[in-house]
Motif scaffolding. Structure first.
Motif, short mmCIF file in Angstrom:
data_model
loop_
_atom_site.label_atom_id
_atom_site.label_comp_id
_atom_site.label_asym_id
_atom_site.label_seq_id
_atom_site.Cartn_x
_atom_site.Cartn_y
_atom_site.Cartn_z
N LYS A 1 0.84 -1.20 0.00
CA LYS A 1 0.00 0.00 0.00
C LYS A 1 0.87 1.25 0.00
O LYS A 1 2.07 1.20 0.34
CB LYS A 1 -0.91 0.01 1.23
N MET A 2 0.28 2.37 -0.38
CA MET A 2 0.97 3.64 -0.25
C MET A 2 1.27 3.91 1.21
O MET A 2 0.38 3.83 2.06
CB MET A 2 0.11 4.79 -0.80
N SER A 3 2.51 4.22 1.50
CA SER A 3 2.88 4.56 2.88
C SER A 3 2.26 5.89 3.26
O SER A 3 1.80 6.66 2.42
CB SER A 3 4.40 4.65 3.00
N ASP A 4 2.25 6.17 4.55
CA ASP A 4 1.73 7.46 5.02
C ASP A 4 2.48 8.61 4.37
O ASP A 4 1.88 9.63 4.00
CB ASP A 4 1.85 7.55 6.55
N GLU A 5 3.80 8.44 4.20
CA GLU A 5 4.62 9.49 3.60
C GLU A 5 4.24 9.70 2.13
O GLU A 5 4.07 10.84 1.68
CB GLU A 5 6.10 9.15 3.71
N THR A 6 4.12 8.61 1.38
CA THR A 6 3.76 8.72 -0.04
C THR A 6 2.39 9.34 -0.20
O THR A 6 2.17 10.22 -1.05
CB THR A 6 3.79 7.33 -0.70
N LEU A 7 1.44 8.89 0.61
CA LEU A 7 0.08 9.42 0.55
C LEU A 7 0.08 10.91 0.82
O LEU A 7 -0.61 11.69 0.14
CB LEU A 7 -0.80 8.68 1.56
#
Length: 529
Positions: free
Chosen positions: A260-266
């Protein structure tokens, strides 16, 4: 295996190539074929299916109350008066059955948590199970949409404050959702031939193929995931500054990487779109694997204005054959606003297209245009997902909404993650922990695995001799194990995708050992040279 011309299969989708691999594996008689190529799960939710059957028993009793004097299994459409009282009597008679107990709890939950009156909800369920009326509203039946909206909200919003200010269209699976969305964007001038579409790659194969179809002829701009972390670097996100890019397509968690998209990427992507493209970028996010992730948050939650969400019930509930999908769009969205900004000449063309639906066609929302376009507008009155399918979708949703302890979700996660560990341990590979990894699929990065097992010189030889091309065929012929090529999902390195959803724990042990055996054979060939 060197005499196989791999190039003849270059244009096949991964799933068509799988059939060729199966043919090759079957050349050895009396051997078990282990097909980990397709993502159809071998587990499923039983309780909502039991509830569906018990609802059917009650619905037929309701139908038989009318015209009971006629022979030949004849019934009528129930009128719904006092339906809850009759269901209470029915429940006392069959109260020991899990499905009946589930329905009782569902009626109670719907009233207490969603504000749906029990008689209205039960009557809707009964009539929908019988399938005796057309779907009205066409998008989705009213109370079932409320239930499904709550489910999608709880699964897609994570720790983001949830809203129900969005509409849902029930479709014949996630692929129908994709197809309908592209069609209506073209029909309404939001996309046109030659436009640029950004894809976060590697990505599920239809997203690679749909834009290139002759009826669309879209130009693909790839936003490449870092194939070590499977996250989207800021340098790739910044490609969206190009305003010629009209649409961004995302599969989250990714397929085939299953991360999944990490919190940072999101956060990076959300901030960039809000600061640079909020007014005009369309986003389609396909979140079918989100329910297998820990603490999942969708772009639908962080970029609600820009994002259309595609969700399918197929994987999580073991329901690929039910064909249950949804399209969800917030009431305030970029799709509707973009249509309102179209030139007057284009508006007049669209007025003519949708004039049979209403005297004010410009008021038709984008999602309702998707519904109409799904039946070529002229047959809009017959649009909508079959009502028994909508019933099962609602019951699937209620399964999770009422599971306050999260037992079903925990079981789903546990079964695929145990298989992941088993696969890699039997290859002799130790995998690092990654909180963003979902494990519904996994990519075997042949270069990386070869380096861990045999060193950099072997990897160089493996690449220079194009062994990655033949690995799948060698594996299929030698062992009967069927995997899919990562290249079919647009990966860069030599890799193969393994579904961790569709075989037994023991069979993943065998796949791990047989994969290692073929790699050992390549290493022996390398040493011999």
């Amino acid at each position: 295996m060197q005499n196989i011309d791999f190039n003849q299969f270059a244009d096949l989708s991964p799933f068509e190539l799988k059939d060729k691999l199966i043919d090759l594996a079957n050349t050895v008689p009396d051997r078990t074929l282990l097909d980990a190529g397709r993502g159809n799960p071998n587990f499923l939710a039983t309780l909502p299916r039991k509830a569906f059957l018990r609802l059917g028993d009650f619905a037929l009793e309701e139908a038989e109350r009318n015209y009971s004097y006629l022979d030949g299994g004849f019934g009528g459409i129930p009128n719904g008066d006092d339906v809850v009282a009759r269901f209470d009597t029915f429940a006392k008679q069959y109260g020991d059955k899990e499905g009946v107990q589930f329905l009782q709890k569902a009626l109670s939950y719907a009233k207490d948590r969603l504000g749906i009156e029990q008689e209205a909800f039960l009557n809707e369920l009964v009539l929908a199970f019988l399938g005796c009326n057309y779907p009205v509203p066409s998008r989705m039946l009213t109370h079932m949409e409320t239930v499904v909206k709550q489910y999608i909200g709880e699964e897609m919003y994570g720790n983001v404050p949830m809203t129900q200010n969005f509409d849902v269209f029930a479709t014949e699976g996630g692929t129908a959702s994709m197809t309908y969305t592209f069609q209506t964007m073209f029909n309404n001038g939001l996309l046109k031939k030659g436009d640029k579409v950004a894809l976060v790659t590697p990505i599920f194969t239809p997203y690679l193929e749909i834009p290139e179809l002759s009826e669309y002829e879209l130009e693909i701009v790839e936003l490449r995931l870092d194939e070590t972390t499977w996250q989207l670097p800021l340098s790739e996100i910044e490609k969206l500054a190009d305003r010629d890019i009209k649409l961004l397509c995302v599969v989250n968690p990714a397929n085939p990487a299953s991360v999944k998209m990490s919190d940072e990427t999101l956060s990076l992507l959300t901030d960039f779109v809000n600061e640079n493209r909020k007014d005009d970028l369309f986003i389609v996010t396909d979140d079918v694997y989100g329910t297998f992730a820990d603490d999942f948050v969708s772009l639908f939650a962080t970029l609600p204005y820009n994002t259309l969400c595609v969700y399918s019930f197929s994987k999580y509930f073991g329901a690929t054959g039910w064909r249950l999908g949804t399209i969800a769009i917030h009431e305030n969205n970029v799709f509707d606003d973009a249509m309102r900004r179209l030139p007057e000449a284009h508006q007049l063309q669209l007025d003519d297209r949708y004039k049979t639906l209403t005297t004010t066609p410009r008021d038709i929302k984008f999602i309702d245009r998707i519904v109409a376009d799904s039946r070529s507008v002229a047959l809009n009155h017959t649009a909508g997902l079959a009502l028994p399918q909508q019933v099962q979708m609602a019951l699937f949703s209620l399964t999770c909404l009422m599971d306050s302890a999260g037992n079903y979700k925990a079981a789903c996660k546990r079964i695929i993650r145990d298989r992941f560990k088993t696969l890699f341990s039997n290859m002799g590979i130790e995998m690092k922990q990654d909180k963003d990894r979902v494990d519904y699929y996994t990519l075997l990065e042949l270069d990386d695995i070869g380096g861990q097992l045999y060193g950099a010189e072997f990897v160089r030889w493996f690449k220079e001799n194009g062994k990655g091309k033949y690995f799948l065929f060698q594996l299929a012929q030698a062992t009967g194990v069927i995997l899919l090529p990562g290249k079919g999902f647009d990966t860069v390195n030599a890799s193969v995708r393994v579904s961790l959803a569709n075989l037994t724990h023991h069979e993943y042990e065998l796949i791990g050992r047989e994969t290692r055996k073929v790699l050992d054979q390549y290493y022996a060939e390398f040493q011999g040279q």
